[in-house]
Motif scaffolding. Sequence first.
Motif, PDB file in Angstrom:
ATOM      1  N   VAL A  45      48.943  35.626  48.796  1.00 46.52           N
ATOM      2  CA  VAL A  45      49.037  37.087  48.790  1.00 46.52           C
ATOM      3  C   VAL A  45      50.381  37.498  48.202  1.00 46.52           C
ATOM      4  CG1 VAL A  45      49.077  39.173  50.214  1.00 46.52           C
ATOM      5  CG2 VAL A  45      47.545  37.284  50.831  1.00 46.52           C
ATOM      6  N   THR A  46      50.326  38.368  47.183  1.00 43.41           N
ATOM      7  CA  THR A  46      51.556  38.923  46.614  1.00 43.41           C
ATOM      8  C   THR A  46      51.725  40.388  47.007  1.00 43.41           C
ATOM      9  OG1 THR A  46      50.454  39.493  44.535  1.00 43.41           O
ATOM     10  CG2 THR A  46      51.556  37.336  44.652  1.00 43.41           C
ATOM     11  N   LYS A  47      50.601  41.035  47.371  1.00 47.41           N
ATOM     12  CA  LYS A  47      50.643  42.453  47.726  1.00 47.41           C
ATOM     13  C   LYS A  47      49.387  42.777  48.516  1.00 47.41           C
ATOM     14  CE  LYS A  47      50.640  46.792  45.137  1.00 47.41           C
ATOM     15  NZ  LYS A  47      50.706  47.318  43.775  1.00 47.41           N
ATOM     16  N   ALA A  48      49.529  43.651  49.499  1.00 51.37           N
ATOM     17  CA  ALA A  48      48.368  44.099  50.274  1.00 51.37           C
ATOM     18  C   ALA A  48      48.443  45.606  50.452  1.00 51.37           C
ATOM     19  CB  ALA A  48      48.325  43.397  51.622  1.00 51.37           C
ATOM     20  N   GLU A  49      47.416  46.292  49.984  1.00 51.92           N
ATOM     21  CA  GLU A  49      47.290  47.742  50.160  1.00 51.92           C
ATOM     22  C   GLU A  49      46.075  47.960  51.045  1.00 51.92           C
ATOM     23  OE1 GLU A  49      47.073  49.430  46.240  1.00 51.92           O
ATOM     24  OE2 GLU A  49      49.040  48.660  45.693  1.00 51.92           O
ATOM     25  N   LEU A  50      46.325  48.052  52.342  1.00 48.09           N
ATOM     26  CA  LEU A  50      45.236  48.108  53.307  1.00 48.09           C
ATOM     27  C   LEU A  50      45.052  49.534  53.803  1.00 48.09           C
ATOM     28  CD1 LEU A  50      46.325  44.881  55.158  1.00 48.09           C
ATOM     29  CD2 LEU A  50      44.555  45.102  53.412  1.00 48.09           C
ATOM     30  N   GLY A  51      43.825  49.916  54.024  1.00 46.86           N
ATOM     31  CA  GLY A  51      43.524  51.275  54.484  1.00 46.86           C
ATOM     32  C   GLY A  51      42.160  51.697  53.984  1.00 46.86           C
ATOM     33  N   ASN A  52      41.928  53.000  54.024  1.00 47.34           N
ATOM     34  CA  ASN A  52      40.642  53.544  53.602  1.00 47.34           C
ATOM     35  C   ASN A  52      40.672  53.889  52.124  1.00 47.34           C
ATOM     36  OD1 ASN A  52      39.105  53.584  56.038  1.00 47.34           O
ATOM     37  ND2 ASN A  52      40.555  55.088  56.811  1.00 47.34           N
ATOM     38  N   PRO A  53      39.590  53.838  51.387  1.00 49.23           N
ATOM     39  CA  PRO A  53      38.261  53.493  51.876  1.00 49.23           C
ATOM     40  C   PRO A  53      38.068  51.999  52.105  1.00 49.23           C
ATOM     41  CG  PRO A  53      38.146  53.921  49.538  1.00 49.23           C
ATOM     42  CD  PRO A  53      39.575  54.196  49.972  1.00 49.23           C
ATOM     43  N   HIS A  54      38.943  51.157  51.553  1.00 54.02           N
ATOM     44  CA  HIS A  54      38.929  49.712  51.800  1.00 54.02           C
ATOM     45  C   HIS A  54      40.272  49.177  51.340  1.00 54.02           C
ATOM     46  CE1 HIS A  54      38.327  49.350  47.497  1.00 54.02           C
ATOM     47  NE2 HIS A  54      37.302  50.169  47.610  1.00 54.02           N
ATOM     48  N   LYS A  62      46.755  30.312  41.072  1.00 50.88           N
ATOM     49  CA  LYS A  62      47.204  29.390  40.016  1.00 50.88           C
ATOM     50  C   LYS A  62      47.753  30.147  38.806  1.00 50.88           C
ATOM     51  CE  LYS A  62      43.946  25.846  41.451  1.00 50.88           C
ATOM     52  NZ  LYS A  62      42.792  25.046  41.111  1.00 50.88           N
ATOM     53  N   GLY A  63      48.588  31.159  39.069  1.00 50.94           N
ATOM     54  CA  GLY A  63      49.204  31.922  37.995  1.00 50.94           C
ATOM     55  C   GLY A  63      48.403  33.111  37.503  1.00 50.94           C
ATOM     56  N   GLU A  64      47.166  33.260  37.952  1.00 51.06           N
ATOM     57  CA  GLU A  64      46.342  34.407  37.584  1.00 51.06           C
ATOM     58  C   GLU A  64      46.375  35.437  38.710  1.00 51.06           C
ATOM     59  OE1 GLU A  64      42.866  32.631  34.734  1.00 51.06           O
ATOM     60  OE2 GLU A  64      42.438  32.729  36.871  1.00 51.06           O
ATOM     61  N   VAL A  65      46.361  36.707  38.338  1.00 51.80           N
ATOM     62  CA  VAL A  65      46.367  37.783  39.325  1.00 51.80           C
ATOM     63  C   VAL A  65      44.926  38.187  39.626  1.00 51.80           C
ATOM     64  CG1 VAL A  65      47.098  40.147  39.811  1.00 51.80           C
ATOM     65  CG2 VAL A  65      48.604  38.606  38.532  1.00 51.80           C
ATOM     66  N   TRP A  66      44.549  38.082  40.888  1.00 54.19           N
ATOM     67  CA  TRP A  66      43.216  38.473  41.357  1.00 54.19           C
ATOM     68  C   TRP A  66      43.341  39.623  42.340  1.00 54.19           C
ATOM     69  CZ3 TRP A  66      38.084  36.697  40.885  1.00 54.19           C
ATOM     70  CH2 TRP A  66      37.906  35.673  39.950  1.00 54.19           C
ATOM     71  N   GLN A  67      42.404  40.536  42.283  1.00 58.77           N
ATOM     72  CA  GLN A  67      42.292  41.622  43.259  1.00 58.77           C
ATOM     73  C   GLN A  67      41.116  41.286  44.170  1.00 58.77           C
ATOM     74  OE1 GLN A  67      44.319  44.596  43.125  1.00 58.77           O
ATOM     75  NE2 GLN A  67      45.436  43.272  41.720  1.00 58.77           N
ATOM     76  N   VAL A  68      41.349  41.332  45.477  1.00 67.02           N
ATOM     77  CA  VAL A  68      40.295  41.070  46.455  1.00 67.02           C
ATOM     78  C   VAL A  68      40.102  42.333  47.286  1.00 67.02           C
ATOM     79  CG1 VAL A  68      39.574  39.695  48.443  1.00 67.02           C
ATOM     80  CG2 VAL A  68      40.818  38.604  46.553  1.00 67.02           C
ATOM     81  N   GLU A  69      38.895  42.865  47.223  1.00 73.30           N
ATOM     82  CA  GLU A  69      38.558  44.039  48.025  1.00 73.30           C
ATOM     83  C   GLU A  69      38.134  43.547  49.402  1.00 73.30           C
ATOM     84  OE1 GLU A  69      34.878  47.035  47.985  1.00 73.30           O
ATOM     85  OE2 GLU A  69      36.079  47.140  46.157  1.00 73.30           O
TER      86      GLU A  69
END
Length: 126
Positions: A45-54, A62-69
Amino acid sequence: MRQRFGKFFAVIIMALATAAMTTPLLAHHGWSWAEHGNSEVTGVVTKAELGNPHGIVTLDVKGEVWQVEVGQPWRNERAGLTDAMMSPGVTLTAKGHRSAKPDQKLLKAERIVIDGKTFDLYPDRD
């Protein structure tokens, strides 16, 4: 008569504009944008934006940036997942459905695994 037509035309234009603006929102918040098959990504985890709507958790995979909803706050809580568990530096595995666009590194998580413990965000969806 002309004034009545003008009002009718204005109402039609507003209805079409409203429909055009809400369609992308409906598509985003459903599952239609995601592949049907299951995928998983593991990263830090490099960043977490938690809240609504999700929540959105950004991972270094491995060096790639992924967004996980992840789920809405109530869904995360119901699964036993706290905000602190998804803080920067934590390694986690997200299991779910990735974007149907091959170049988009986005996954809608159904399950989160941290330190071998599984948190089921959608227990009734398999």
